[in-house]
Enzyme design. Structure first.
Site, short mmCIF file in Angstrom:
data_model
loop_
_atom_site.label_atom_id
_atom_site.label_comp_id
_atom_site.label_asym_id
_atom_site.label_seq_id
_atom_site.Cartn_x
_atom_site.Cartn_y
_atom_site.Cartn_z
CB CYS A 89 6.75 -23.80 64.15
SG CYS A 89 6.34 -24.29 65.82
CG HIS A 341 1.59 -21.82 64.87
ND1 HIS A 341 2.00 -22.42 63.58
CD2 HIS A 341 2.47 -22.11 65.64
CE1 HIS A 341 3.19 -22.67 63.85
NE2 HIS A 341 3.76 -22.60 64.96
CB CYS A 371 10.43 -18.97 66.84
SG CYS A 371 8.79 -18.81 67.29
#
Length: 385
Positions: A89, A341, A371
């Site tokens: 990510c 996201h 994260c």
């Protein structure tokens, strides 16, 4: 001392799953922000020395070095190369780090950092579960590794499991997470209605605003949802949204700023990345932030604005508990629970918003962390000029 400056930063609106950007080829999404970035900067694109993009699940239309493909699809000079990175990510935040490090080292003067992801077309984790039949290998990245099994056993490794572990370890109740998620939607809606994202957005394919925020959501609706894992606390409302989008920024040296007549908007004050428990996975922003503050001699009170990715509500709530940060300075325009996201693009998307919000509010320092799979977290601190 060398400096790395942020000259410009743009992003597409974030499309929701099956929404307005879902049918757009990832290379065209990337190309759109690259063209817009070059046009806004007014820089000769042939002077760019590299294009570093983040992207996960690099298969199908996202395979073959999407950074290079996006640059060429934008009609930009063939002599400019591109490279695609995967730090899960945090991929495009890492792209910023690589771009800035190239400039800080003195080996490069103009580097583009960005990212792209079409999650509607290529679902999250798709590349993890492709069987490699000719080699006799099946399953994901952990299940077949003897070394991994010897170290971590057969403990489940998933973002959902990690989020549940965080909620349990830090004693975060479902009601508190729902309150946080609702606030994310309300802040995002206020930001959209107030035009706070207008300067950073480059509309595309008829999509002019972020599609994720839900105006009709409520605490009652959230409370009625079933947990994602039986007996767990997490629901879809407490999780980031599957999304499509792209973002890009130009990083420049002091020499490039002077020679190309550019106006820097911020400087990169700090770059670092840390790791911790890969099974819990999503709590690494806590030690990563502590590491960054120690290295810089700063405290959390020196930070005017924070963008921490809302992969799941407990990620941010645990981070808030540990850092003591003022919630009023954190994700002030909402986060991924509301805004989405788009994995490989989120790092630069968040930094684009952070830059523009520092300028809007007159803040000096902004900290970004998120994260990442494998129990990792990048931290970037930027200083508005």
């Amino acid at each position: 001392m060398a400096e790395a400056y942020i000259v410009e930063a743009v992003r597409t609106p974030v499309g929701r799953r099956g929404g307005g950007l879902s049918a757009v080829h990832p290379a065209d999404l990337g190309a759109h922000v690259l063209r817009a970035l070059v046009e806004r900067c007014g820089v000769d694109p042939a002077a760019v020395e590299d294009v570093v993009f983040g992207c996960l699940d690099q298969v199908g239309p996202q395979a073959g070095d999407i950074a290079r493909t996006s640059w060429l699809a934008a009609g930009l000079p063939e002599e400019v190369p591109g490279v695609t990175v995967d730090r899960q990510c945090g991929s495009s935040q890492q792209a910023v780090h690589f771009a800035a490090q190239g400039v800080l080292s003195g080996t490069q003067d103009l580097v583009v950092a960005g990212g792209v992801q079409n999650m509607s077309a290529i679902p999250i984790g798709y590349a993890n579960h492709r069987a490699v039949e000719p080699l006799g290998m099946t399953g994901g990245p952990f299940s077949g590794s003897e070394g991994w099994r010897a170290r971590y056993g057969s403990t489940p490794v998933s973002q959902f499991h990690g989020a549940e572990l965080i909620a349990a370890k830090w004693g975060i109740a479902r009601a508190d997470m729902e309150e946080f998620a609702l606030r994310s939607h309300r802040r995002a809606i206020d930001a959209i209605d107030g035009g706070r994202f207008d300067r950073e957005l480059v509309p595309y394919a008829g999509v002019t605003a972020d599609e994720g925020p839900r105006r009709d959501t409520s605490a009652e609706k959230m409370a009625a949802l079933k947990p994602l894992v039986e007996g767990g606390r997490l629901t879809a409302a407490l999780s980031s949204q599957v999304s499509d989008g792209a973002a890009a920024m130009l990083i420049a040296s002091e020499r490039a700023v002077r020679e190309h007549g550019l106006t820097p908007r911020a400087r990169v004050h700090h770059l670092s990345v840390r790791g911790e428990d890969p099974v819990r996975m999503l709590s690494a922003p806590i030690p990563a932030t502590a590491h960054a503050l120690k290295k810089t001699g700063m405290t959390i009170d020196d930070i005017d604005l924070v963008e921490i990715n809302e992969a799941f509500a407990p990620v941010v709530l645990a981070w808030l508990k540990e850092t003591g940060a003022d919630p009023a300075r954190v994700n002030v325009n909402g986060g991924a629970i509301a805004l989405g996201h788009p994995l490989g693009a989120t790092g630069v998307k968040l930094m684009t918003t952070l830059l523009h919000e520092l300028e809007r509010t007159g803040g000096r320092f902004g900290l970004q962390t998120m994260c990442e799979g494998g129990g990792q977290a990048n931290v970037t601190i930027i200083e508005r000029l």
